[in-house]
Design a protein around this motif. Structure first.
Motif, PDB file in Angstrom:
ATOM      1  N   PHE B 107      83.563  51.727  18.910  1.00 45.77           N
ATOM      2  CA  PHE B 107      82.111  51.784  19.091  1.00 45.77           C
ATOM      3  C   PHE B 107      81.572  53.212  19.050  1.00 45.77           C
ATOM      4  O   PHE B 107      80.397  53.440  19.313  1.00 45.77           O
ATOM      5  N   HIS B 108      82.455  54.155  18.717  1.00 43.46           N
ATOM      6  CA  HIS B 108      82.007  55.542  18.544  1.00 43.46           C
ATOM      7  C   HIS B 108      81.649  55.836  17.085  1.00 43.46           C
ATOM      8  O   HIS B 108      81.190  56.922  16.785  1.00 43.46           O
ATOM      9  N   TYR B 109      81.920  54.903  16.195  1.00 44.22           N
ATOM     10  CA  TYR B 109      81.637  55.149  14.782  1.00 44.22           C
ATOM     11  C   TYR B 109      80.279  54.568  14.418  1.00 44.22           C
ATOM     12  O   TYR B 109      79.814  53.614  15.027  1.00 44.22           O
ATOM     13  N   GLU B 110      79.692  55.153  13.381  1.00 45.50           N
ATOM     14  CA  GLU B 110      78.445  54.593  12.864  1.00 45.50           C
ATOM     15  C   GLU B 110      78.731  53.332  12.072  1.00 45.50           C
ATOM     16  O   GLU B 110      79.781  53.218  11.444  1.00 45.50           O
ATOM     17  N   TYR B 274      83.326  62.908  19.831  1.00 42.30           N
ATOM     18  CA  TYR B 274      83.213  62.610  18.396  1.00 42.30           C
ATOM     19  C   TYR B 274      81.722  62.555  18.028  1.00 42.30           C
ATOM     20  O   TYR B 274      80.945  61.878  18.713  1.00 42.30           O
ATOM     21  N   PRO B 275      81.308  63.287  16.975  1.00 43.52           N
ATOM     22  CA  PRO B 275      79.868  63.446  16.704  1.00 43.52           C
ATOM     23  C   PRO B 275      79.079  62.133  16.586  1.00 43.52           C
ATOM     24  O   PRO B 275      78.017  62.002  17.187  1.00 43.52           O
ATOM     25  N   GLU B 276      79.613  61.160  15.838  1.00 44.46           N
ATOM     26  CA  GLU B 276      78.848  59.912  15.672  1.00 44.46           C
ATOM     27  C   GLU B 276      78.693  59.195  17.009  1.00 44.46           C
ATOM     28  O   GLU B 276      77.646  58.633  17.318  1.00 44.46           O
ATOM     29  N   GLY B 277      79.771  59.211  17.779  1.00 47.21           N
ATOM     30  CA  GLY B 277      79.720  58.577  19.092  1.00 47.21           C
ATOM     31  C   GLY B 277      78.732  59.271  20.006  1.00 47.21           C
ATOM     32  O   GLY B 277      77.988  58.628  20.752  1.00 47.21           O
ATOM     33  N   LEU B 278      78.700  60.598  19.920  1.00 49.64           N
ATOM     34  CA  LEU B 278      77.753  61.349  20.743  1.00 49.64           C
ATOM     35  C   LEU B 278      76.325  61.008  20.378  1.00 49.64           C
ATOM     36  O   LEU B 278      75.457  60.880  21.249  1.00 49.64           O
ATOM     37  N   ASP B 279      76.065  60.836  19.081  1.00 54.29           N
ATOM     38  CA  ASP B 279      74.716  60.434  18.660  1.00 54.29           C
ATOM     39  C   ASP B 279      74.336  59.115  19.299  1.00 54.29           C
ATOM     40  O   ASP B 279      73.195  58.912  19.729  1.00 54.29           O
ATOM     41  N   GLN B 280      75.302  58.201  19.344  1.00 52.11           N
ATOM     42  CA  GLN B 280      75.001  56.882  19.910  1.00 52.11           C
ATOM     43  C   GLN B 280      74.789  56.954  21.427  1.00 52.11           C
ATOM     44  O   GLN B 280      73.882  56.326  21.969  1.00 52.11           O
ATOM     45  N   ILE B 281      75.626  57.761  22.080  1.00 50.41           N
ATOM     46  CA  ILE B 281      75.460  57.948  23.532  1.00 50.41           C
ATOM     47  C   ILE B 281      74.078  58.549  23.811  1.00 50.41           C
ATOM     48  O   ILE B 281      73.332  58.074  24.672  1.00 50.41           O
TER      49      ILE B 281
END
Lengths: 277, 315, 105
Positions: B107-110, B274-281
């Motif tokens: 769930f950390h990936y786009e 992880y950048p994509e996961g951080l965006d989601q968080i």
């Protein structure tokens, strides 16, 4: 009571009137559901998230009921949703407006304005003599009761303090003119009445709606930005939706929601349990 | 209760709120439940855009219902966690917003394309369901009870995911190609779902000793691959050559070649780096902050809730 | 004052409503409840709750789960075989039972 007629048995003029009525019912439900789903995962609490998600599914299910009725008049889901020109959608501008992030007062007030209207509309079509209009009403209404109670309860809570009431007031100032577009008569209005497709005229329903909405909102200390005696046409926004003229938000939303269908080059849709197995 | 007693008594649904559990147990169970609950929320966050992007009304309804279920699962799991008395639900949701709450690697990936949706909705949910079914035997009764309801609902999710995959796999060439591309991209992540390989013979961790979980990651990964690799093949998907997965002589035990997987990425994800996961968080955190005013109005109103009416009525 | 009593028969079970007791306060309610509802039936735990704190909503008040078609929520609506994974098949079976008992049309 006279037996109900089937949509398929209506004459040409009546069918055109029924189509016009059904497109507005279906499109309003479809688009408000689409907007409600924007609150999934980001509602204020987990419980309020579940409740609004449910309302979204109910409304989308009601859209499907009316789309199915249009199916009796020869339309497929492809024609009705996926390949219909956005300018051919007949919903009110109330349902197509986007939400500002965090503005929970908006979906709640919008839901209230819409649910009161839907309730009155259901009364009206229940008074028709067409089976596909009358039959679904009872089931739809059983779900609408929850929607109305949900909206009223939240409004009471939000209006309990000054800051919350100001947010609801600001939503009311913005949304009430758009809600009035639900009652703008289309070219088929008189044919709808003369064909017996609704038990109550649009104008009478609008007056009932305004009475109900105004007295409830005023009881919460809110101001409704028009009086029952005012000419409603003077308060309407620039686009009313039901004539195919929408705000710029609609073509964008339509573009987003049809994206997968177009990208995959689909030309049809599958229905659940619809494969003859 | 001391930890030795807990270990001696550990069994399915053995402990509940009335038991005086040692801190080590309460913290381990909280960590596990919080991770699980967070994963439900972030999984819902990842799938939400596909409510809008569904290519049919029925799919749209199903996606909305599924995302709704996941929020409901979060609700159940945070409650089972709260019952341990370590953290409140609000604290856990705030930690998730701050980037301190951990959740599943996948769930950390786009996820941007429809053809990717079965990767989560079928494979990842299927893997999760394997694990969840075993957690019905957890020693923490509130956890096991939450699993009763969650497993009841999950069958819809996995079948819905498979149905989307079937539609793509039997669709146009373009759809088939997009499905394979999505599979190639997601397959290594799915293989990492159960974490690094354990030493099967000796490894016993604390959560297993106290009965919080009943199966090792290796056992679960193996069961998952046994069921889901044939499914992937059935839909015409080619299993990528790398990461290599080998079976033993009977074809029943799968070994994943660990060196073929990107563990740096996995551990960056595990630290929420992880950048994509951080965006989601962060995206979720911003949305959560924007409705904080509503939660405040609910808290103020709490004074008028249960108890306020207690003096009235009764006999 | 009336108190509702919920009994858990053994560890790990759910608490189920089993009756009530009349008592003037919480302490006496628990004293009475363990005799009235726990003296013979296997009992691991009781919950004792003031009756007026129990709020009821029933099927006359609302349409639980809605009445328009919600087939999309059910595993049974999806035409793929669940038997490849026991836990998926179990879930489908449980759902099929509930769906049948709801009597949706």
């Amino acid at each position: 009571m006279a037996p109900l007629r089937a949509l398929a048995d209506l004459d040409d003029e009546e069918r055109a009137a029924a189509e016009s009525l059904l497109f507005r019912l279906a499109d309003d439900e479809f688009v408000i559901a689409e907007r409600y789903t924007e609150w999934q995962v980001v509602a204020p609490t987990l419980e309020s998230d579940l409740a609004l998600s449910n309302i979204a599914q109910d409304e989308l299910g009601h859209a499907r009921v009316w789309f199915d009725a249009l199916g009796e008049l020869g339309y497929s889901e492809r024609d009705l949703v996926w390949e219909r020109d956005p300018g051919a959608f007949r919903h009110s501008t109330l349902v197509e407006l986007p939400f500002a992030e965090g503005d929970w007062a908006d979906p709640i007030l919008r839901g209230y304005l819409y649910d009161v209207a839907e309730d009155l509309r259901l009364d009206a079509v229940a008074g028709s003599d067409v089976r596909e209009l009358v039959d679904p009403v009872e089931k739809i209404r059983s779900e609408e009761e929850y929607h109305l109670e949900h909206a009223q309860n939240w409004l009471e809570r939000l209006c309990d303090d000054d800051a919350g009431r100001e947010r609801v007031q600001s939503a009311a100032d913005r949304l009430v003119p758009h809600a009035l577009t639900l009652w703008v008569p289309g070219p088929a209005a008189s044919a709808i009445d003369s064909s017996g497709l609704r038990g109550e005229s649009l104008d009478a329903t609008r007056r009932q709606w305004l009475d109900t909405v105004a007295s409830f909102l005023e009881s919460l200390g809110l101001t409704v930005p028009l009086d029952p005696g005012d000419d409603p046409t003077e308060s309407l926004p620039d686009s009313v939706g039901s004539d195919g003229n929408h705000t710029d938000h609609w073509p964008r939303l339509h573009d987003e929601l049809t994206e997968t269908y177009r990208e995959l080059g689909r030309s049809d849709v599958r229905r659940l349990r619809g494969e003859g197995t | 209760m001391d930890i030795e007693t807990v270990k001696a008594r550990a069994g399915p649904r053995e402990f509940g709120r009335a038991d005086d559990m040692p801190e080590e147990y309460r913290e381990a169970a909280t960590r596990m439940l919080q991770f699980h609950a967070n994963s439900e929320i972030m999984g819902a966050y990842l799938e939400k855009p596909f409510i809008r992007q569904s290519p049919s009304v029925d799919r749209k309804l199903a996606f909305s219902a599924k995302v709704q279920d996941e929020i409901g699962h979060g609700q159940l799991l945070y409650r089972a966690a709260e019952a341990l008395g370590v953290k409140t639900r609000e604290e856990m949701l705030d930690e998730l917003a701050r980037g301190d709450g951990k959740f599943l690697n996948c769930f950390h990936y786009e996820m941007t394309d429809w053809a990717e949706t079965p990767m989560i909705a079928f494979f990842v949910d299927g893997a999760a369901m394997k694990r969840q079914a075993t957690l019905k035997q957890s020693s923490w009764t509130p956890y096991a009870h939450a699993m009763d309801k969650i497993c009841f609902e999950e069958g819809f999710h996995v079948k819905h995911g498979e149905d989307i995959m079937r539609e793509l796999a039997t669709g146009s060439r373009k759809e088939q190609r997009l499905l394979q591309e999505a599979f190639d991209e997601w397959w290594p992540r799915i293989l990492q779902f159960f974490g690094p390989t354990d030493d099967r013979s000796t490894h016993h961790d604390f959560a297993a000793d106290v009965g919080l979980k009943t199966m090792t990651n290796d056992e679960l990964r193996n069961q998952f691959l046994n069921a889901y690799v044939p499914k992937a093949r059935k839909y015409g998907l080619e299993i990528p050559d790398e990461p290599r997965i080998r079976t033993d002589e009977d074809g029943e035990y799968y070994e994943v070649v660990e060196a073929d997987l990107d563990w740096d990425e996995f551990f960056a994800i595990a630290k929420n780096e992880y950048p994509e996961g951080l965006d989601q968080i962060d995206g979720r955190a911003t949305a959560r902050e924007a409705v904080a005013w509503v939660r405040d109005s609910l808290t103020e109103a709490d004074a008028g809730g249960p108890g306020a009416t207690a003096s009235a009525g009764g006999d | 004052m009336r108190w509702e009593v919920f009994r858990q028969a053994k560890r790990g079970d759910y608490h189920k409503h089993c009756g009530d007791v009349h008592a003037p306060d919480r302490e006496m309610a628990t004293l009475f409840a363990q005799i009235q509802h726990g003296r013979r039936m296997t009992t691991e735990s009781l919950w004792v709750v003031p009756s007026e704190e129990v709020t009821e909503i029933d099927a006359d008040d609302t349409a639980f789960g809605g009445r328009t078609d919600k087939a999309y929520r059910w595993a049974t609506a999806y035409n793929v075989d669940a038997s490849f994974a026991q836990e998926v098949a179990d879930s489908e079976e449980e759902q099929a039972e509930v769906e049948q008992s709801r009597g949706d049309d």
